[in-house]
Write an enzyme that holds these catalytic residues in place. Structure first.
Site, mmCIF file in Angstrom:
data_model
loop_
_atom_site.group_PDB
_atom_site.id
_atom_site.type_symbol
_atom_site.label_atom_id
_atom_site.label_comp_id
_atom_site.label_asym_id
_atom_site.label_seq_id
_atom_site.Cartn_x
_atom_site.Cartn_y
_atom_site.Cartn_z
ATOM 1 N N ASP A 15 0.601 -0.942 -0.132
ATOM 2 C CA ASP A 15 0.037 0.130 -0.100
ATOM 3 C C ASP A 15 0.891 1.495 0.066
ATOM 4 O O ASP A 15 0.758 2.375 -0.718
ATOM 5 C CB ASP A 15 -1.537 0.294 1.173
ATOM 6 C CG ASP A 15 -2.208 -0.916 1.159
ATOM 7 O OD1 ASP A 15 -1.853 -1.326 0.082
ATOM 8 O OD2 ASP A 15 -2.751 -0.869 1.752
ATOM 9 N N ARG A 95 0.369 4.368 17.444
ATOM 10 C CA ARG A 95 -0.300 5.933 16.864
ATOM 11 C C ARG A 95 0.142 8.008 16.770
ATOM 12 O O ARG A 95 0.794 8.662 15.629
ATOM 13 C CB ARG A 95 -1.553 5.426 15.762
ATOM 14 C CG ARG A 95 -2.183 4.697 14.923
ATOM 15 C CD ARG A 95 -0.500 3.770 14.317
ATOM 16 N NE ARG A 95 -1.307 2.445 13.709
ATOM 17 C CZ ARG A 95 0.091 1.672 12.618
ATOM 18 N NH1 ARG A 95 0.535 1.796 13.523
ATOM 19 N NH2 ARG A 95 -0.561 0.668 12.338
ATOM 20 N N ASP A 124 -6.689 4.135 12.327
ATOM 21 C CA ASP A 124 -5.684 4.212 12.150
ATOM 22 C C ASP A 124 -5.622 5.887 11.650
ATOM 23 O O ASP A 124 -4.628 6.920 11.867
ATOM 24 C CB ASP A 124 -4.719 3.125 11.576
ATOM 25 C CG ASP A 124 -3.726 2.515 12.421
ATOM 26 O OD1 ASP A 124 -4.220 2.633 13.727
ATOM 27 O OD2 ASP A 124 -3.543 1.709 11.939
ATOM 28 N N SER A 180 -3.056 -9.172 7.697
ATOM 29 C CA SER A 180 -2.499 -7.884 7.702
ATOM 30 C C SER A 180 -1.866 -8.256 8.811
ATOM 31 O O SER A 180 -2.499 -8.360 9.955
ATOM 32 C CB SER A 180 -3.147 -6.569 7.406
ATOM 33 O OG SER A 180 -4.449 -6.239 8.063
#
Length: 412
Positions: A15, A95, A124, A180
């Protein structure tokens, strides 16, 4: 004129590799890649070469592990944060640190925007952008997955792989791991792919190769192991008598917990954006630390202070999960939490065995536990007169008796 600069949160996966190239073409901008080393280990190998080859003008790969452990994981654990009773917030807490450093780089480089590869369905995106809003509201945010032109060009992974091949971007996209992963010092998470079926058995013997940080409890050693954790003012400062930094504690506990199959969680959680999602987590070291910290508090923390702090756990955990780490309400709760930890000092001993953590002792120089008062034998200190409980119970029962009497009259 100099080109516009965009700082991209870059992992080197499919990505963000595609997004790097796409941003450069679409915005005719200089792309500065940023990767935070927060404990991904081998995932960082070869990133600099790949980012530059893909089109980045430069890349920052910053070691933030010490800061992550000391200023993010430890304060969160002092608060006893646990989202929906199960999740130790391993992805959530990383994050704001990543976004904070992105903002720092953007300012240093004179960038006008930051960009990320988070999807429009996940948490996120919120965490990155709320952090940016709190710390640098003047800097723009580009979220390609929320842009219609990006989604039209890349409706699926096949199109992204084809784009990468066309532009000579090396990618590792395989059906061998149809899920993932996100790894850092606190945990590793697994989602999507076959895990989107909540009936899929992540604990099955056939799926044990999915796990990275821990062995299955069945494969853990047949001999239990003891560990002692030393605390000072709510922070673990050493293991088995050896002084350690927060980073060293986390690394050592991860290895120890993983060895004994500790810290696996499989749950369906409620995302901030409104949907339910299924995640599988490995948090070996964090699970040990969380358990030990609570044991230490049980001996040293005042009852009503503990109950007050505990009443805020759900709120605090939700703030972290939803991305409000730098919000004033989180900072206010943290100040209360820090005050509550002043006497959380001492040593906790735990027994680890096949996925289980068992209490094996706790001691403290500032213990609030007094065996003379708590004893079921004669109280040598005479600090507690059992007869005093008669009036205590009578007063607490008064409202119940009044309410019962009113109800009995109403039923006559």
């Amino acid at each position: 004129m100099a080109k516009e600069k965009i700082v991209l949160a870059y992992s080197g996966g499919l990505d963000t590799s595609v997004i790097l190239k796409w941003l450069k073409e679409t915005y005719d901008a200089e792309i500065i890649a940023f990767t935070a080393d927060i404990g991904q280990k081998e995932e960082l190998d070869g990133l600099e070469e790949k980012a530059l080859q893909t089109g980045a003008s430069k890349i920052y790969i910053d070691d933030l592990r010490d800061e992550f452990a000391k200023d993010f994981i430890y304060p969160m654990f002092q608060a006893g944060a646990l989202y929906e009773g199960q999740y130790l917030l391993g992805t959530s807490i990383a994050r704001p640190l990543i976004a904070k450093r992105m903002v720092d780089i953007a300012r240093a480089e004179g960038a006008t925007a930051i960009a990320h590869g988070a999807t429009g369905k996940g948490n996120d995106q919120v965490r990155f952008e709320l952090t940016a809003a709190a710390l640098a509201p003047e800097i723009g945010v580009i979220a390609p997955w929320r842009l219609e032109e990006f989604r039209e060009q890349f409706p699926g992974r096949a199109e992204m792989i084809a784009y990468a091949e066309k532009h000579g971007i090396p990618v590792q996209a395989s059906a061998a791991k149809p899920y993932s992963m996100d790894r850092n010092l606190l945990h590793i998470s697994f989602e999507s792919g076959m895990l989107e079926d909540p009936w899929f058995d992540s604990a099955a013997e056939s799926n044990k190769d999915m796990y990275v940080l821990s062995v299955s409890p069945e494969d853990a050693p047949d001999q239990a192991e003891y560990v002692e954790l030393d605390f000072e003012k709510g922070d673990c400062v050493g293991l088995n008598g050896a002084k350690m930094s927060p980073l060293q504690v986390m690394e050592a506990l991860n290895e120890l917990g993983g060895k004994h199959g500790i810290g696996r969680v499989d749950m369906v959680e409620n995302r901030f954006v409104g949907m339910k999602s299924r995640g599988v987590y490995e948090t070996p070291g964090g699970t040990i630390l969380f358990t030990a910290h609570r044991k230490m508090e049980s001996l040293t923390m005042d009852r009503d202070v503990m109950h007050l702090r505990d009443s805020l756990i759900s709120k605090y955990a939700t703030l972290v999960y939803n991305g409000f780490w730098f919000a004033p309400e989180r900072l206010a709760i943290q100040a209360l939490v820090e005050e509550s930890q002043k006497n959380v000092t001492g040593t906790v001993r735990l027994k680890l065995y096949k996925g289980n953590i068992m209490a094996a002792g706790v001691k403290s120089p500032v213990s609030l536990y007094n065996p003379d008062i708590a004893t079921m034998e004669a109280d040598p200190s005479k600090a507690y007169d059992q007869g005093d409980a008669t009036g205590f119970i009578r007063l607490n029962a008064l409202r119940l008796k009044v309410s019962s009497g009113v109800q009995q009259k109403a039923n006559q």
